[in-house]
Design a protein around this motif. Structure first.
Motif, PDB file in Angstrom:
ATOM      1  N   GLU A 123      -0.205  -3.959   6.317  1.00 37.44           N
ATOM      2  CA  GLU A 123      -1.085  -5.237   5.774  1.00 37.44           C
ATOM      3  C   GLU A 123      -1.170  -5.582   3.747  1.00 37.44           C
ATOM      4  O   GLU A 123      -0.402  -6.787   3.392  1.00 37.44           O
ATOM      5  CB  GLU A 123      -2.667  -5.262   6.472  1.00 37.44           C
ATOM      6  CG  GLU A 123      -3.192  -6.215   5.695  1.00 37.44           C
ATOM      7  CD  GLU A 123      -4.502  -6.490   6.599  1.00 37.44           C
ATOM      8  OE1 GLU A 123      -5.072  -7.326   6.250  1.00 37.44           O
ATOM      9  OE2 GLU A 123      -5.362  -5.264   7.265  1.00 37.44           O
ATOM     10  N   ALA A 124      -1.258  -4.375   3.011  1.00 39.11           N
ATOM     11  CA  ALA A 124      -1.117  -4.281   1.468  1.00 39.11           C
ATOM     12  C   ALA A 124      -0.067  -4.937   1.771  1.00 39.11           C
ATOM     13  O   ALA A 124       0.285  -5.195   0.300  1.00 39.11           O
ATOM     14  CB  ALA A 124      -1.858  -2.668   1.613  1.00 39.11           C
ATOM     15  N   GLN A 125       1.454  -4.002   2.261  1.00 40.88           N
ATOM     16  CA  GLN A 125       2.380  -3.653   1.305  1.00 40.88           C
ATOM     17  C   GLN A 125       2.847  -4.757   1.905  1.00 40.88           C
ATOM     18  O   GLN A 125       3.863  -6.316   1.318  1.00 40.88           O
ATOM     19  CB  GLN A 125       3.156  -3.400   2.445  1.00 40.88           C
ATOM     20  CG  GLN A 125       3.154  -1.880   2.161  1.00 40.88           C
ATOM     21  CD  GLN A 125       4.509  -0.648   2.893  1.00 40.88           C
ATOM     22  OE1 GLN A 125       4.889  -1.453   4.244  1.00 40.88           O
ATOM     23  NE2 GLN A 125       5.269   0.141   2.454  1.00 40.88           N
TER      24      GLN A 125
ATOM     25  N   SER B 281       4.910 -15.364  -6.419  1.00 42.10           N
ATOM     26  CA  SER B 281       5.151 -15.673  -8.152  1.00 42.10           C
ATOM     27  C   SER B 281       6.046 -16.047  -8.599  1.00 42.10           C
ATOM     28  O   SER B 281       6.675 -16.691  -9.344  1.00 42.10           O
ATOM     29  CB  SER B 281       4.881 -14.114  -8.384  1.00 42.10           C
ATOM     30  OG  SER B 281       4.936 -13.803 -10.473  1.00 42.10           O
TER      31      SER B 281
ATOM     32  N   LYS C 160       0.395  -7.762   1.900  1.00 42.68           N
ATOM     33  CA  LYS C 160      -0.055  -8.715   0.752  1.00 42.68           C
ATOM     34  C   LYS C 160       0.688  -8.997  -0.666  1.00 42.68           C
ATOM     35  O   LYS C 160       0.679 -10.101  -0.935  1.00 42.68           O
ATOM     36  CB  LYS C 160      -1.261  -8.203   0.857  1.00 42.68           C
ATOM     37  CG  LYS C 160      -2.674  -8.780   2.206  1.00 42.68           C
ATOM     38  CD  LYS C 160      -3.902  -7.975   1.140  1.00 42.68           C
ATOM     39  CE  LYS C 160      -4.728  -8.677   2.622  1.00 42.68           C
ATOM     40  NZ  LYS C 160      -6.145  -8.051   2.361  1.00 42.68           N
ATOM     41  N   GLU C 161       1.488  -7.405  -0.903  1.00 43.40           N
ATOM     42  CA  GLU C 161       2.060  -7.677  -2.086  1.00 43.40           C
ATOM     43  C   GLU C 161       2.920  -8.047  -2.169  1.00 43.40           C
ATOM     44  O   GLU C 161       3.483  -9.439  -2.494  1.00 43.40           O
ATOM     45  CB  GLU C 161       2.415  -5.848  -2.219  1.00 43.40           C
ATOM     46  CG  GLU C 161       2.490  -5.635  -4.186  1.00 43.40           C
ATOM     47  CD  GLU C 161       3.549  -4.427  -3.960  1.00 43.40           C
ATOM     48  OE1 GLU C 161       3.904  -3.877  -4.997  1.00 43.40           O
ATOM     49  OE2 GLU C 161       2.884  -3.307  -2.918  1.00 43.40           O
ATOM     50  N   LEU C 162       4.159  -8.164  -0.937  1.00 45.99           N
ATOM     51  CA  LEU C 162       4.835  -9.159  -1.157  1.00 45.99           C
ATOM     52  C   LEU C 162       5.004 -10.528  -0.765  1.00 45.99           C
ATOM     53  O   LEU C 162       5.416 -11.366  -1.666  1.00 45.99           O
ATOM     54  CB  LEU C 162       6.185  -8.871   0.176  1.00 45.99           C
ATOM     55  CG  LEU C 162       6.392  -7.405   0.918  1.00 45.99           C
ATOM     56  CD1 LEU C 162       6.875  -7.022   1.945  1.00 45.99           C
ATOM     57  CD2 LEU C 162       7.731  -7.452  -0.369  1.00 45.99           C
ATOM     58  N   ASP C 163       3.871 -10.947   0.106  1.00 47.24           N
ATOM     59  CA  ASP C 163       3.632 -12.312  -0.439  1.00 47.24           C
ATOM     60  C   ASP C 163       3.293 -12.699  -1.626  1.00 47.24           C
ATOM     61  O   ASP C 163       3.708 -13.950  -1.957  1.00 47.24           O
ATOM     62  CB  ASP C 163       1.585 -12.698   0.108  1.00 47.24           C
ATOM     63  CG  ASP C 163       2.346 -13.046   1.940  1.00 47.24           C
ATOM     64  OD1 ASP C 163       3.825 -13.015   2.081  1.00 47.24           O
ATOM     65  OD2 ASP C 163       1.823 -12.746   2.422  1.00 47.24           O
ATOM     66  N   PHE C 164       2.466 -11.308  -2.338  1.00 52.91           N
ATOM     67  CA  PHE C 164       2.254 -11.968  -3.847  1.00 52.91           C
ATOM     68  C   PHE C 164       3.265 -12.413  -4.738  1.00 52.91           C
ATOM     69  O   PHE C 164       3.459 -13.328  -5.903  1.00 52.91           O
ATOM     70  CB  PHE C 164       0.787 -10.920  -4.377  1.00 52.91           C
ATOM     71  CG  PHE C 164       0.866 -10.949  -6.210  1.00 52.91           C
ATOM     72  CD1 PHE C 164       0.216 -12.043  -6.481  1.00 52.91           C
ATOM     73  CD2 PHE C 164       1.436 -10.100  -6.998  1.00 52.91           C
ATOM     74  CE1 PHE C 164      -0.408 -12.220  -7.603  1.00 52.91           C
ATOM     75  CE2 PHE C 164       1.428 -10.618  -8.658  1.00 52.91           C
ATOM     76  CZ  PHE C 164       0.401 -11.245  -8.702  1.00 52.91           C
ATOM     77  N   THR C 165       4.013 -11.486  -4.417  1.00 51.91           N
ATOM     78  CA  THR C 165       5.202 -11.154  -4.920  1.00 51.91           C
ATOM     79  C   THR C 165       6.600 -12.811  -5.445  1.00 51.91           C
ATOM     80  O   THR C 165       6.414 -13.259  -5.756  1.00 51.91           O
ATOM     81  CB  THR C 165       5.695 -10.495  -4.492  1.00 51.91           C
ATOM     82  OG1 THR C 165       5.433  -8.781  -5.264  1.00 51.91           O
ATOM     83  CG2 THR C 165       7.685  -9.769  -5.688  1.00 51.91           C
ATOM     84  N   LYS C 166       6.416 -13.042  -3.566  1.00 53.30           N
ATOM     85  CA  LYS C 166       7.136 -14.290  -3.769  1.00 53.30           C
ATOM     86  C   LYS C 166       6.385 -15.772  -4.295  1.00 53.30           C
ATOM     87  O   LYS C 166       7.331 -16.202  -4.055  1.00 53.30           O
ATOM     88  CB  LYS C 166       7.010 -13.836  -1.913  1.00 53.30           C
ATOM     89  CG  LYS C 166       7.457 -15.830  -1.605  1.00 53.30           C
ATOM     90  CD  LYS C 166       7.661 -16.088   0.314  1.00 53.30           C
ATOM     91  CE  LYS C 166       5.994 -16.759   0.223  1.00 53.30           C
ATOM     92  NZ  LYS C 166       5.151 -17.029   1.143  1.00 53.30           N
TER      93      LYS C 166
END
Length: 214
Positions: free
Chosen positions: A26-28, A38, A30-36
């Motif tokens: 889930e954390a990964q 950005s 979320k990080e991927l969503d944030f990166t996407k």
């Protein structure tokens, strides 16, 4: 410890490991969503910057390709010059305490970027005049390109040589941003306010040479 108890403990431990892995996943995600998000924002910003640069280049190309006679060019230049001076004057009327700090329209355009009060007044003046930022970009580009070549003619002289300047602009200027800016400049001078078009090209302008001519 019987087999059932051992199995239950093993099952709980397995569930804990699965839960931990799910939390990591889930954390990964979320990080991927944030990166996407950005990357999407950066791409959109870059696309807008490229579009603005392309429009700016097209505007300059159109300005430099104008085929007006020296008389026609000077008459258009006179309208542009009067509009820019008019805008500068209206800004100063609304900001009397900043007269010394805003000696030219260039100073207004520079300082409005970081000064909310100046920006608010500038936007108000544009609204009252029926103009938008895209018009100012076009007019300033024209002014910079021909400021050292054209002469200033007063209204009576302009009317003596060209009876219908609107027809001249519509016929000779094909770039929509430049054509619209020049047409609205004429409207501001002759009628006091321009009629807004439904859509205008917008492009920031950071510099403009001082309006005063010796």
């Amino acid at each position: 410890m019987n087999n059932e108890t051992t199995t239950l403990i093993s099952l709980k431990e397995a569930m804990k490991r699965v839960d931990h892995k799910l939390q990591v996943l889930e954390a990964q995600f979320k990080e991927l969503d944030f990166t996407k998000d950005s990357l999407t924002q950066k791409f959109e910003h870059h696309s807008k910057a490229l579009a603005n640069q392309a429009a700016h280049d097209a505007l300059w190309t159109a300005v430099l390709a104008l085929k007006f006679t020296s008389m026609e060019l000077s008459i258009l230049y006179s309208y542009v010059m009067e509009v820019l001076i008019c805008l500068h004057t209206r800004v100063l009327e609304k900001l009397p305490d900043l007269v010394r700090g805003l000696p030219t329209l260039a100073s207004v355009l520079r300082r409005k970027v970081k000064n909310q009060r100046i920006r608010g007044v500038w936007e108000s003046v544009l609204e009252e005049s029926g103009l938008e930022e895209g018009d100012i970009t076009a007019l300033c580009t024209f002014f910079i390109a021909y400021g050292n070549k054209a002469e200033y003619y007063v209204a009576k002289v302009r009317q003596m040589y060209i009876k219908d300047v609107t027809f001249l602009i519509t016929n000779m200027v094909k770039n929509q941003a430049l054509q619209g800016g020049l047409l609205r400049a004429v409207q501001v001078i002759e009628k006091g306010k321009a009629v807004k078009a439904p859509e205008n090209q917008k492009s920031p302008l950071k510099e403009l040479i001082p309006l005063a001519r010796n």
